[in-house]
Design a protein around this motif. Structure first.
Motif, short mmCIF file in Angstrom:
data_model
loop_
_atom_site.label_atom_id
_atom_site.label_comp_id
_atom_site.label_asym_id
_atom_site.label_seq_id
_atom_site.Cartn_x
_atom_site.Cartn_y
_atom_site.Cartn_z
N ARG A 84 27.09 40.66 47.10
CA ARG A 84 28.08 40.04 45.97
C ARG A 84 27.23 38.65 45.72
NH1 ARG A 84 32.79 38.75 50.84
NH2 ARG A 84 34.08 40.59 49.92
N GLN A 87 26.93 38.22 42.21
CA GLN A 87 28.14 38.50 40.64
C GLN A 87 28.70 36.80 41.05
OE1 GLN A 87 31.40 40.84 43.20
NE2 GLN A 87 32.73 39.31 43.30
N ASP A 89 31.24 34.40 39.22
CA ASP A 89 32.80 34.26 38.51
C ASP A 89 32.41 33.29 37.08
OD1 ASP A 89 35.29 34.40 37.44
OD2 ASP A 89 36.27 34.28 39.54
N ILE A 102 34.33 38.26 35.48
CA ILE A 102 33.18 38.32 36.46
C ILE A 102 32.42 39.25 36.57
CG2 ILE A 102 33.05 38.59 38.80
CD1 ILE A 102 36.27 38.13 39.63
N ASN A 123 44.51 41.71 37.32
CA ASN A 123 43.96 40.92 37.10
C ASN A 123 41.67 41.75 36.70
OD1 ASN A 123 42.88 39.84 39.75
ND2 ASN A 123 44.94 38.91 39.55
N ARG A 124 40.85 40.36 36.70
CA ARG A 124 38.92 40.87 36.85
C ARG A 124 39.61 41.19 37.94
NH1 ARG A 124 40.71 34.28 36.70
NH2 ARG A 124 38.74 33.34 37.80
N ARG A 125 39.33 39.98 39.28
CA ARG A 125 38.94 40.11 40.51
C ARG A 125 39.19 41.94 41.35
NH1 ARG A 125 42.10 35.03 40.16
NH2 ARG A 125 40.17 33.52 39.69
N GLN A 126 40.68 42.73 40.60
CA GLN A 126 40.99 43.89 40.84
C GLN A 126 39.67 44.78 40.35
OE1 GLN A 126 42.44 47.36 38.43
NE2 GLN A 126 44.33 47.37 39.92
N MET A 128 36.05 44.04 40.67
CA MET A 128 35.30 43.50 41.98
C MET A 128 36.06 43.45 43.47
SD MET A 128 32.84 42.32 40.63
CE MET A 128 32.35 42.69 38.75
N ASP A 129 37.00 44.15 43.67
CA ASP A 129 37.70 44.27 45.22
C ASP A 129 36.70 45.14 45.93
OD1 ASP A 129 38.95 44.51 47.41
OD2 ASP A 129 40.23 42.92 47.16
N ASP A 155 39.46 39.01 32.33
CA ASP A 155 40.28 38.75 32.20
C ASP A 155 41.12 39.16 30.56
OD1 ASP A 155 41.97 38.36 34.87
OD2 ASP A 155 41.67 36.43 34.10
#
Length: 296
Positions: A84, A87, A89, A102, A123-126, A128-129, A155
């Motif tokens: 992270r 990483q 955003d 991201i 969304n874009r966070r999926q 990166m989880d 996104d």
């Protein structure tokens, strides 16, 4: 090391095993990282001249035993969240749109670029989880950072032309900063609609190093696309019990590729009894990307 070995099929060894020597490892685009934990389960069947593989999948083992909280939090040994630190955003302004995304890894002079596109409701966070899907997204993040690459999630407005233009403009932006990097686009479920459009995009197709379809659909227009003409490698990962896109339909499309071009660099991994989301959890990022980097 957990791997599949068949003395009659050295190709299977290359797919299902980590590199066995330091010489082989240095030749790979991606060096080993937690390969024993993410190795494919037992091989059940092989077809199509060593291009189609059916592997054993068991939810009790591959979800319940792998996750501390099933489907929500993987056991700690599968991940390294130190990634992270690399990483960010971000919000990109392109000629098409302002695009939230991201980035993990080198944003300039990357050795390679991997882009993940989510399916319906994502969304874009999926992508990166770190904790869901068995830690598989955390693995690609670590693989990118540890090997001088860049991993992006973004996104987009839809799974049709508008969304594809947005993703293409983001890829063009980052590719300009890493001119020597091949671009690998991975699409989950409905995200495949963008994958297939990018395959014929005049800007993106020349940069493609491969397309990865996870529980996704098919598009016959690919057979006349720029990417097909360039022999861009394609990987299909699919659950044997997918209720959204039946595996038989995707297998039929996969075989239509081989029918038109018998030596085309395409692979299919069927996770027997797996559901729609299984390929995102189970597909081997390292093995697939290393194959794509040398397949053409």
């Amino acid at each position: 090391m957990r791997c599949i070995y068949n003395p009659l099929r050295t190709l299977v060894l290359a797919i299902f095993c980590a590199s066995a020597s330091s010489v082989a490892a240095t030749a790979d685009m991606l060096a080993p990282y937690k390969d024993d934990l993410f190795a494919y389960p037992r091989l059940l069947a092989e077809a199509d001249g060593g291009r189609h593989f059916t592997v054993d999948y068991q939810s009790k083992r591959d979800i319940n035993a792998r996750d501390a909280v099933p489907e929500r939090r993987v056991n700690q040994q599968y991940i390294d969240v130190g990634v992270r630190r690399d990483q960010q955003d971000l919000l990109a302004t392109t000629e098409v749109a302002r695009i939230p995304h991201i980035a993990v890894g080198k944003q300039q002079n990357a050795r390679f670029i991997v882009v993940y596109l989510y399916g319906q409701g994502g969304n874009r966070r999926q992508g990166m989880d770190d904790f869901t899907f068995g830690g598989n997204f955390n693995r690609i993040k670590n693989l990118a950072v540890r090997n001088g690459g860049l991993y992006l999630t973004t996104d987009f407005s839809d799974f049709a032309a508008a969304g594809a233009k947005q993703v293409a403009s983001l890829i063009a932006l980052y590719a300009a900063h890493s001119p020597g990097a091949a671009v690998y686009v991975a699409c989950g479920s409905m995200g495949g609609g963008i994958c297939w459009r990018l395959a014929d995009d005049a800007q993106v197709a020349p940069k493609l190093g491969g397309l990865l379809l996870f529980g996704s659909h098919w598009d016959e227009k690919f057979l006349s696309s720029r990417a097909f003409q360039r022999r861009v490698p394609v990987f299909f990962g699919h659950g044997g019990d997918d209720k959204v896109f039946p595996v038989e339909n995707q297998e039929k499309f996969f075989r239509s590729i081989l029918s038109k071009a018998p030596n085309y660099p395409a692979r299919f991994v069927r996770f027997e009894t797996g559901s729609h989301g299984t390929p995102i959890r189970m597909s081997d990022w390292r093995g697939t990307l290393n194959w794509m980097a040398t397949a053409r």
